[in-house]
Design an enzyme around this catalytic site. Structure first.
Site, PDB file in Angstrom:
ATOM      1  N   LYS A  74      -1.015 142.524   9.651  1.00 15.45           N
ATOM      2  CA  LYS A  74       0.120 142.101  10.405  1.00 15.45           C
ATOM      3  C   LYS A  74       1.353 142.872  10.549  1.00 15.45           C
ATOM      4  CE  LYS A  74      -1.278 137.216   9.932  1.00 15.45           C
ATOM      5  NZ  LYS A  74      -1.006 135.943   9.471  1.00 15.45           N
ATOM      6  N   GLN A 121       2.254 133.323   4.275  1.00 13.20           N
ATOM      7  CA  GLN A 121       0.606 133.543   4.448  1.00 13.20           C
ATOM      8  C   GLN A 121       0.384 132.179   3.887  1.00 13.20           C
ATOM      9  OE1 GLN A 121      -0.755 135.441   6.702  1.00 13.20           O
ATOM     10  NE2 GLN A 121      -2.844 134.752   6.270  1.00 13.20           N
ATOM     11  N   ASP A 135       4.777 131.095  13.401  1.00 19.51           N
ATOM     12  CA  ASP A 135       3.386 130.594  13.165  1.00 19.51           C
ATOM     13  C   ASP A 135       3.103 129.308  13.935  1.00 19.51           C
ATOM     14  OD1 ASP A 135       1.380 131.893  11.694  1.00 19.51           O
ATOM     15  OD2 ASP A 135       2.618 131.375   9.781  1.00 19.51           O
TER      16      ASP A 135
HETATM   17  N1  L34 Z   1       0.721 131.306   7.771  1.00 15.97           N
HETATM   18  N2  L34 Z   1      -1.422 131.717   7.215  1.00 15.97           N
HETATM   19  C1  L34 Z   1      -0.411 131.653   8.174  1.00 15.97           C
HETATM   20  N3  L34 Z   1      -0.624 132.203   9.359  1.00 15.97           N
HETATM   21  C2  L34 Z   1      -1.990 132.622   9.932  1.00 15.97           C
HETATM   22  O1  L34 Z   1      -1.941 132.881  11.205  1.00 15.97           O
HETATM   23  C3  L34 Z   1      -3.129 132.536   8.939  1.00 15.97           C
HETATM   24  N4  L34 Z   1      -4.287 133.118   9.225  1.00 15.97           N
HETATM   25  C4  L34 Z   1      -5.368 132.491   8.667  1.00 15.97           C
HETATM   26  C5  L34 Z   1      -5.176 132.429   7.169  1.00 15.97           C
HETATM   27  N5  L34 Z   1      -3.723 132.302   6.791  1.00 15.97           N
HETATM   28  C6  L34 Z   1      -2.707 132.168   7.666  1.00 15.97           C
HETATM   29  C7  L34 Z   1      -4.489 134.450   9.708  1.00 15.97           C
HETATM   30  O2  L34 Z   1      -3.543 135.147   9.890  1.00 15.97           O
HETATM   31  C8  L34 Z   1      -6.365 133.343   9.089  1.00 15.97           C
HETATM   32  N6  L34 Z   1      -5.906 134.430   9.604  1.00 15.97           N
HETATM   33  C9  L34 Z   1      -6.574 135.665   9.974  1.00 15.97           C
HETATM   34  C10 L34 Z   1      -5.818 136.841  10.623  1.00 15.97           C
HETATM   35  C11 L34 Z   1      -6.495 137.979  10.939  1.00 15.97           C
HETATM   36  C12 L34 Z   1      -7.814 138.295  10.640  1.00 15.97           C
HETATM   37  C13 L34 Z   1      -8.343 137.102  10.193  1.00 15.97           C
HETATM   38  C14 L34 Z   1      -7.877 135.768   9.669  1.00 15.97           C
HETATM   39  C15 L34 Z   1      -8.610 139.336  11.081  1.00 15.97           C
HETATM   40  O3  L34 Z   1      -7.809 140.513  11.360  1.00 15.97           O
HETATM   41  N7  L34 Z   1      -9.766 139.434  11.023  1.00 15.97           N
HETATM   42  C16 L34 Z   1     -10.455 140.779  11.258  1.00 15.97           C
HETATM   43  C17 L34 Z   1     -10.988 141.413  10.002  1.00 15.97           C
HETATM   44  C18 L34 Z   1     -10.054 141.551   9.012  1.00 15.97           C
HETATM   45  C19 L34 Z   1     -10.730 141.801   7.516  1.00 15.97           C
HETATM   46  O4  L34 Z   1     -11.629 142.900   7.481  1.00 15.97           O
HETATM   47  O5  L34 Z   1     -10.772 141.273   6.480  1.00 15.97           O
HETATM   48  C20 L34 Z   1     -11.482 140.503  12.438  1.00 15.97           C
HETATM   49  O6  L34 Z   1     -11.680 141.307  12.995  1.00 15.97           O
HETATM   50  O7  L34 Z   1     -11.941 139.177  12.380  1.00 15.97           O
END
Ligand code: L34
Length: 295
Positions: A54, A98, A121
């Site tokens: 982010k 987060q 959010d």
């Molecule tokens: N406050 N907490 C708050 N806001 C959110 O919107 C989130 N979330 C969830 C968990 N807690 C939070 C996220 O940001 C889940 N989440 C999230 C964000 C990004 C990715 C996955 C979950 C993401 O970019 N995933 C990548 C892989 C990342 C890696 O290698 O770990 C993908 O391509 O799916």
């Protein structure tokens, strides 16, 4: 038939290009720089990875961005005081705490302490309420990202049978809500399945669009879907590590088998995750514009 892969990564990159232009114009025409603070409590590896992504994205888009790391044992009062500080900081338009938070901290208390106008959010009850009645608000990032993916990849939602697996406040409840609304990406007939659903396959087999946010790998298998279904896989499960120590990720559906039946499917990684991050940026730009009285 092998499904079309809906690349969240590519769609997100396209939206980020649009945002980059908008940020440039905001700066040059109005002297406004969107400001985002991401607050991370503790050192959960998954949370660190998401928050880092982010911050990197915010930085790339030209935001004023702050990463605020707090120790696992921070008191609830100190965290609330920190939020209050950012509520009163005019250079910050978006505040994200987060999740998950450590057990000694009450999530709702923290989320409700964020100024609804800075709640990028979309988790504050005021924004949740506005969303439900279709008023202008910050939409929660993951559901918002799913809608954008469906719209931009040309999936018809109007009149579609949508089945959501999972009833979390972050994904299941809001996506179900948004998709019944009279709006782009909406007008669907929505069923929500959860851990007490009696016969999940009965429902999932009827789905034209299946959205899975169960938080467990392979909850949905190929025998549970119909030919031509569109599958949005929200899960990000860490199922092991490569010899180099990198996390191995998989979604909530059996991707390899389902892609032979589906007409379109999102991958993990590279599907919903990058969209979540990008919609946070979109919300922060919106917050900055609202703060400056431009919308
Ligand atoms: N406050 N907490 C708050 N806001 C959110 O919107 C989130 N979330 C969830 C968990 N807690 C939070 C996220 O940001 C889940 N989440 C999230 C964000 C990004 C990715 C996955 C979950 C993401 O970019 N995933 C990548 C892989 C990342 C890696 O290698 O770990 C993908 O391509 O799916």
């Amino acid at each position: 038939m092998s499904a079309k892969i809906i690349s969240g990564k590519e769609i997100a990159a396209q939206i980020r290009e649009e945002l980059k232009e908008e940020v440039k114009r905001l700066k040059s025409d109005h002297g406004v720089t969107p400001g985002l603070v991401t607050i991370l409590v503790g050192e959960d590896p998954a949370s660190i990875s998401y928050v880092t992504a982010k911050q990197k994205t915010a930085h790339d888009l030209g935001f004023h961005s702050i990463q605020d790391n707090q120790p696992e044992d921070i008191s609830e009062d100190d965290l609330l005081a920190l939020i209050d500080k950012y509520n009163n900081d005019d250079s910050i338009h978006g505040i994200l705490v987060q999740l998950p938070l450590p057990k000694h901290i009450d999530d709702s208390k923290v989320l409700e302490a964020i100024d609804p106008d800075k709640d990028v959010d979309g988790f504050h009850p005021v924004n949740v309420g506005r969303m439900v009645i279709g008023e202008r608000c910050f939409l929660p990032c993951t559901p918002h990202g799913i809608l954008e993916m469906l719209i931009r990849s040309g999936v018809e939602t109007s009149g579609a049978e949508v089945v959501v697996v999972g009833r979390s406040n972050i994904v299941g409840k809001p996506i179900a809500n948004l998709m019944i609304q009279k709006r782009d990406g909406g007008n669907a007939t929505v069923t929500v399945c959860h851990t007490r659903t009696k016969d999940m396959a009965f429902h999932t087999k009827r789905a034209d669009i299946l959205i899975v946010a169960a938080g467990r790998p392979k909850v949905v298998t190929a025998d549970m879907v119909k030919d031509g279904v569109v599958v949005i896989d929200v899960g990000v499960n860490r199922i092991g590590k490569t010899p180099e120590g990198k996390a191995i990720l998989c979604g909530d559906v059996d991707f390899d088998a389902i892609k032979e039946k589906a007409s379109a499917i999102t991958p993990v990684p590279g599907g919903v995750g990058p969209m979540t991050i990008t919609m946070l940026m979109k919300n922060t730009v919106q917050a900055a514009k609202q703060f400056a009285g431009l919308v």
